[in-house]
Write an enzyme that holds these catalytic residues in place. Structure first.
Site, PDB file in Angstrom:
ATOM      1  N   ARG A 177      37.337  35.725  37.745  1.00 48.77           N
ATOM      2  CA  ARG A 177      36.685  34.568  38.484  1.00 48.77           C
ATOM      3  C   ARG A 177      35.949  33.573  37.834  1.00 48.77           C
ATOM      4  O   ARG A 177      34.779  32.937  38.303  1.00 48.77           O
ATOM      5  CB  ARG A 177      36.164  34.963  39.949  1.00 48.77           C
ATOM      6  N   SER A 227      38.644  34.787  50.032  1.00 53.24           N
ATOM      7  CA  SER A 227      37.704  35.946  50.155  1.00 53.24           C
ATOM      8  C   SER A 227      36.232  35.625  49.578  1.00 53.24           C
ATOM      9  O   SER A 227      35.961  34.801  48.820  1.00 53.24           O
ATOM     10  CB  SER A 227      38.227  36.815  48.729  1.00 53.24           C
ATOM     11  N   GLU A 297      32.014  35.019  46.162  1.00 54.85           N
ATOM     12  CA  GLU A 297      33.299  34.671  45.338  1.00 54.85           C
ATOM     13  C   GLU A 297      33.211  32.971  45.471  1.00 54.85           C
ATOM     14  O   GLU A 297      33.337  32.256  45.019  1.00 54.85           O
ATOM     15  CB  GLU A 297      34.301  35.004  45.639  1.00 54.85           C
TER      16      GLU A 297
END
Length: 304
Positions: A177, A227, A297
């Site tokens: 990420r 998420s 996230e």
């Protein structure tokens, strides 16, 4: 320089550009949360981005680059300065053999359908990710075992001085990420991807299978930012949250999804503060019970 002065300068310098003043950011995020941006600018081409970026630098005006807003939590006070939204105006795409070259504003869902049309495999994992290509590159988006780094060969960006810079896959320093985009304050404008020739029916079948998984497991019927937390090494955030007894917990209209504990959803009128309070409780409870630190996230931005 105050907001009024900035707006006057922008109107004078760029009378033909599309600016929205005091635009509610809840209209531009999948979470449906966020106060007003002083100026929201939707560029029609790369030249317009360069011009606005140069002016922001010259006058020391804060700016923020966004795509489809599918991974953002914007503060209730909104965003000061200029928000540059790269969206469908910059979504040109061409296919050359096994390569797809696309502008950063294109949605991943649309891009994966183009790959399917040309019987190209490798992008199926992204077919249900709600973001734009630029955002997906910035955070090396992934799902079901695939990530953007697996298919990207070249990324074209606008640098800090408005210049165009190219980066190879290796130079992008893709991680979990993450990439160099945020760190170096770059703006993704075009991406080259290399896929493999496949069978149309097989690709479609796999995409349908992944769509069914998402519908079954994820709370797609409610606004969210996907998420909420990154996956901690050796664990799954959703399982930790569920095992901590937090499924269904809510602050105001922000709730830990009853369908998938890794998602925080907006039940209707959730505020940024509702979500932040919920995030804090989740992080503390999981840390106290399991000794695991959950990192967000979702990207939290705006005036505090």
């Amino acid at each position: 320089m105050n907001k009024k002065e900035i707006i006057e300068i922008f109107k004078e310098k760029f009378p033909e550009f599309k600016f929205l003043i005091d635009e509610p950011m809840k209209n531009h995020t999948s979470f449906k949360i966020g106060g007003p941006a002083d100026i929201l600018f939707i560029p029609r081409n790369i030249e317009q981005i360069s011009k606005v970026l140069t002016l922001c630098k010259e006058l020391d005006i804060d700016y923020f680059i966004m795509g489809n807003g599918s991974n953002l939590l914007v503060s209730d006070k909104g965003i000061r300065g200029v928000v540059i939204k790269i969206s469908e105006n910059l979504s040109d795409v061409r296919v050359e053999g096994n390569k797809i070259i696309a502008q950063s504003g294109i949605l991943l869902s649309k891009l994966s359908r183009i790959a399917l049309k040309h019987s190209l495999t490798g992008l199926e994992f992204a077919s249900g990710i709600p973001g734009s290509l630029g955002g997906a590159i910035t955070m090396n988006a992934g799902a079901y075992g695939g990530e953007m780094k697996d298919i990207v060969t070249l990324v074209r960006c606008i640098g800090g001085n408005g210049e165009i810079i190219e980066f190879t896959n290796e130079q992008m320093e893709f991680g979990y990420r993450s990439s160099i985009i945020d760190e170096r304050e770059l703006i993704v404008i075009e991406v080259e991807m290399e896929l493999k020739k496949g069978n149309y029916e097989d690709i479609k079948s796999y995409m349908d299978e992944l769509t069914q998984k998402r519908i079954t497991k994820q709370p797609l019927n409610l606004p969210s930012a996907g998420s909420t937390f990154k996956r901690p090494k050796g664990y799954y955030a959703g399982k930790l949250i569920e095992d901590a007894g937090l499924k269904g917990l809510r602050f105001g209209d922000a709730q830990v999804s009853e369908k998938h504990s890794g998602f925080i959803v907006n039940l209707g009128n959730a505020t940024c503060n509702d979500v932040l309070n919920l995030i804090k409780v989740i992080q503390k409870t999981v840390r106290d019970k399991f000794g695991v630190e959950l990192k967000t996230e979702v990207k939290i931005i705006g005036e505090k």
